[in-house]
Design an enzyme around this catalytic site. Structure first.
Site, PDB file in Angstrom:
ATOM      1  N   ASP A   1     -59.582  16.676 -56.024  1.00 60.09           N
ATOM      2  CA  ASP A   1     -58.548  16.010 -54.910  1.00 60.09           C
ATOM      3  C   ASP A   1     -58.503  16.760 -53.964  1.00 60.09           C
ATOM      4  OD1 ASP A   1     -57.368  13.695 -52.566  1.00 60.09           O
ATOM      5  OD2 ASP A   1     -56.205  13.325 -54.141  1.00 60.09           O
ATOM      6  N   TRP A   2     -58.717  16.781 -52.896  1.00 63.73           N
ATOM      7  CA  TRP A   2     -58.392  17.774 -50.980  1.00 63.73           C
ATOM      8  C   TRP A   2     -57.167  18.595 -51.583  1.00 63.73           C
ATOM      9  CZ3 TRP A   2     -62.044  15.184 -51.660  1.00 63.73           C
ATOM     10  CH2 TRP A   2     -63.733  15.248 -50.514  1.00 63.73           C
TER      11      TRP A   2
END
Length: 828
Positions: free
Chosen positions: A225-226
């Site tokens: 995930d970012w």
């Protein structure tokens, strides 16, 4: 699309260990790195559960907006979901997007989850089936899908750091199961979540290696995930393959150094690069010579957005059909469908009627080319046939909406919209452009930029005390006609990217405005490291008298042949980054529905939310129709249902409580950083059955425009352990209209040697029949529905002996029961 393993190894051999390591983090926010030596171009990624935004938050770059994921699951129609996946893939290809960051396979563990609109359901089997359908639809057209967020990322509170404690059986049977289904469907990427599971952050968790890559045989790419990668060596030694975003992740040069000094083995990095190259080969992005730039350029040199082609009629028609297919008729006392031929006046009531919420808040948001509100849809359906009266009712609780282009003008050009300027440290203009509205999440960066300024000339249509606001972080100010309204330094309380970059909190001030007297509103925020650049300017007129609004709505309803009152949640209530604290729609909206229902028995309440809400007036209205967040064609699709052109096809993918206190699982707040899943296997309808509680509406509930009798259940006398079981259910259409019924099958295991739910969902099939016609639904119950995870043996096992099979129309209505004998060695 394929490249052999031998060819991948040959390409790998062209790179130094350092070059290999550097391939494993992003080049930009949305792009992977290119490698000219291999003919490897950048891979472009985009958020996308309900629409493909692309690489920029820019309202001029529009995207087809589909109904929310919870609405897609409510269709119980995998063929339709697969078609919608194809629509998303076509949109991705138009925008030069290779990888779609969807589907979201986390579960509706608690009704308070703030991101439920982006997740399919409470049930692992239904989530897995719908998610697999979306994966197949996307990937059939050469775009890679991403199963996220692996795993147990089922709430938003402290989501960057929460440590979920879940027992091994529940993890295997409930939370991992939808991801296993996605892998079986061939998903190309799996996204590791922000959270930790049992003490280890997911980007370094052993679950990435097993069961994902080992037992399940996943040969794709595990992407973070970012911003979820916060360290180098432990994450690099794990099953994580790609750290996003770039170029400043904890991998990059740090990973190259770790490989050089031996703290991260070369063969570990090589396996990650092989996976990335396999993905690139499948996408046609490998062996093409020099990579070419496409889409948005690097920050600081962004080009103006290219105009998007008009949405094809077939895309609009499919999105419209999906609205009706996912809408759930919760209750109907002979009011729906409304007959347009018998209507002279229809009252459409509520702020959500004119400003229907089409999508949830957060990183998945897109800018649709248009949005059809419920009011728009009703007016279009009744044009030339009946008069439509609209009463806005009270303003919903929540923040003031961003400035729209219809409420202000750019002070420089005089055209609708706002003026965006980038200023240097001395206040000199570096760049300026007109934008459509006040929500500017990514103002264009230019060298020397110090301050974002948004100005607009307000054109008040209502006199009185207005609420004006500016959202963002750092030093901000707001002025009206040169008079300061607020100024201060507002540091971010979190580094959650959804808050910093997408949904920053607003600071408000009041000001008196008069009709016919324009006013110049100017908002400024300074750019500082770690604060993003999102800037949102909002303005809200004086709120209507909360006491007078229901009375006005009641008068309109009493003079109409039918009333449609639309209520729902706001972005303040259902949004990524926040869990809800209540399921109430608020006293003002509830009072509005009660007043309208008391004035007209032919009142339809339309509920505009992405997840469960309390409906204390549900027995007082003529019908309750759940619209979800219906996407850009919402109003037309709902009008199709309201006026009988389409049947409400939806069935609830999540159990809805009458009151929050009744729900078996309400905890989303960690204690000392930990969130225990104490309920174990008993999530959703399983928890309601375990506690012998009755909800407002069960999982699987939903009415159509006809009635059904469930007449006979046929089960084979015995089945082998580890084998699928086929059961048949005969149903009869007992109504006066053709329709579709979703026949659901549940299992129970009386006297089990291991802990089990009272019963659990195992399969379904949809059938259609004409009035009076009997049809047989053939339901395949997969072998996995009968197995359990044996913690002692760390293996799947299936109990032999007598099982119970139940069939009906919801988890709480299963009139047909039969026994099944399972025989075999006990392994499955």
């Amino acid at each position: 699309m394929g490249t052999s393993d031998e060819e991948i190894d040959r390409l790998l051999g062209k790179l130094t260990p350092r070059a290999r390591a550097l391939l494993l983090d992003g080049a930009t926010t949305w792009r992977t790195r290119a490698e000219p030596a291999l003919g490897l171009r950048e891979l472009v990624m985009s958020d996308g559960p309900a629409g493909v935004r692309g690489e920029a938050w820019d309202e001029r770059i529009t995207s087809v907006l589909l109904p929310s994921a919870s609405a897609l699951a409510a269709t119980w129609d995998e063929d339709l979901v697969e078609s919608l996946g194809g629509l998303l893939a076509a949109e991705a290809r138009r925008k030069g997007v290779d990888v779609l960051l969807a589907p979201t396979l986390n579960l509706h563990r608690s009704p308070l989850g703030g991101r439920h609109f982006e997740c399919f359901s409470e049930d692992p089997e239904l989530t897995g089936r719908v998610g697999a359908a979306l994966v197949r639809g996307v990937q059939a057209h050469g775009v890679a899908a991403t199963a996220k967020h692996y795993v147990a990322n089922d709430s938003e509170t402290d989501r960057l750091t929460v440590d979920v404690r879940v027992d091994e059986r529940a993890l295997r049977e409930v939370y991992l199961a939808p991801f296993e289904a996605a892998v079986a469907a061939g998903v190309r990427l799996v996204m590791a979540g922000y959270n930790a599971v049992d003490g280890t952050t997911m980007t370094a968790n052993a679950l990435l290696s097993d069961p994902l890559k080992g037992e399940w045989g996943f040969d794709g790419v595990v992407v973070s995930d970012w911003g979820a990668v916060r360290s180098t060596e432990d994450t690099a030694r794990s099953g994580l393959d790609l750290a996003m975003p770039g170029p400043d992740s904890p991998w990059g040069e740090a990973l190259a150094r770790a490989v050089a000094d031996g703290t991260v083995p070369e063969d570990t990095v090589d396996d990650k690069v092989r996976r990335l190259l396999r993905l690139a080969a499948w996408l046609g992005a490998l062996g093409e010579g020099e990579p070419t730039a496409s889409g948005a350029a690097r920050a600081g040199t962004e080009a103006p957005p290219a105009p998007r082609p008009a949405v094809a009629p077939r895309e609009r028609a499919l999105a419209r059909r999906a609205v009706a297919a996912g809408s759930v008729l919760l209750a109907n006392r002979g009011v729906l469908p409304l007959d347009p031929g018998r209507l002279r006046t229809v009252a459409v009531i509520g702020a959500h009627a004119a400003r229907t919420r089409t999508q949830g808040g957060g990183s998945a948001g897109v800018f649709p080319p248009h949005e059809v509100s419920v009011l728009d849809g009703v007016r279009a359906a009744l044009r030339g046939r009946a008069r439509v009266v609209h009463v806005p009712g009270p303003r919903p609780d929540g923040p003031a909406p961003p400035l729209g282009h219809d409420a202000c003008t750019d002070p420089r050009s005089g055209l609708p919209g706002v003026l965006l300027r980038m200023l240097d440290a001395d206040g000199r203009e570096l760049y300026a452009e007109r934008r459509r509205g006040g929500r500017l999440l990514e103002p264009r960066l230019v060298p020397g930029a110090h301050t974002v300024e948004i100005s607009a000339r307000l054109r008040p249509r209502t006199a009185g005390r207005w609420t004006l606001g500016v959202a963002g972080f750092g030093r901000m100010s707001l002025a009206l006609d040169g008079r300061p309204l607020l100024a201060g330094d507002f540091p971010p309380p979190t580094d959650d990217p959804a808050v910093v970059h997408v949904n920053p909190p607003a600071q408000y001030a009041g000001a008196d405005l008069a009709v016919g007297q324009d006013a110049l509103l100017v908002a400024r925020r300074e750019l500082a490291p770690g604060t993003g650049r999102a800037t949102v300017v909002s303005a809200a007129p004086p709120a209507p008298d909360a006491a007078a609004s229901p009375a006005e709505a009641a008068r309109a309803a009493s003079g109409a042949d039918a009333a449609i009152v639309v209520v729902g949640t706001t972005e303040h209530g259902e949004c990524e980054g926040y869990d809800r604290t209540t399921l109430s729609l608020g006293a003002t909206q509830n009072a509005l529905v009660r007043a309208v229902a008391a004035a007209n028995p032919r009142t339809v309440a339309v509920v505009n939310s992405g997840g469960p809400v309390e409906l204390p007036w549900r027995d007082a209205v003529g019908a309750v129709l759940l619209a979800w967040f219906p996407g850009q064609e919402g109003g037309d699709g709902l009008a199709d249902v309201l006026f009988g052109r389409a049947e409400p096809g939806g069935r609830l993918p999540t159990t809805w409580p009458a009151a929050l206190a009744d729900a078996p699982v309400t905890r989303t707040l960690p204690a000392d950083g930990r969130l225990p899943y104490d309920e174990g296997l008993h999530v959703g309808h399983r928890g309601w059955l375990r506690h012998a509680r009755v909800p407002a509406y069960w999982f699987g509930h939903g009415l159509g425009y006809t009635t059904w009798a469930h007449e006979e259940l046929t089960v084979p006398p015995r089945a082998g352990a580890g084998e699928d079981v086929t059961v048949r259910v005969r149903v009869r259409n007992t109504g006066a209209r053709s329709g579709r019924e979703v026949v659901q099958v549940y299992l129970a295991r009386p006297g089990s040697a291991v802990e089990r739910p009272v019963r659990w969902f195992a399969g379904y099939a949809a059938v259609r029949a004409r009035p009076g016609e009997s049809v047989t639904a053939t339901v395949r119950v997969p072998a996995r529905a009968l197995r359990h995870w044996c913690v002692r043996e760390r293996a799947w096992r299936t109990e032999t002996g007598r099982w119970r099979v139940l069939a009906g129309r919801s988890a709480g209505e299963v009139p047909l029961v039969a026994d099944l004998e399972v025989v075999g060695p006990g392994s499955g």
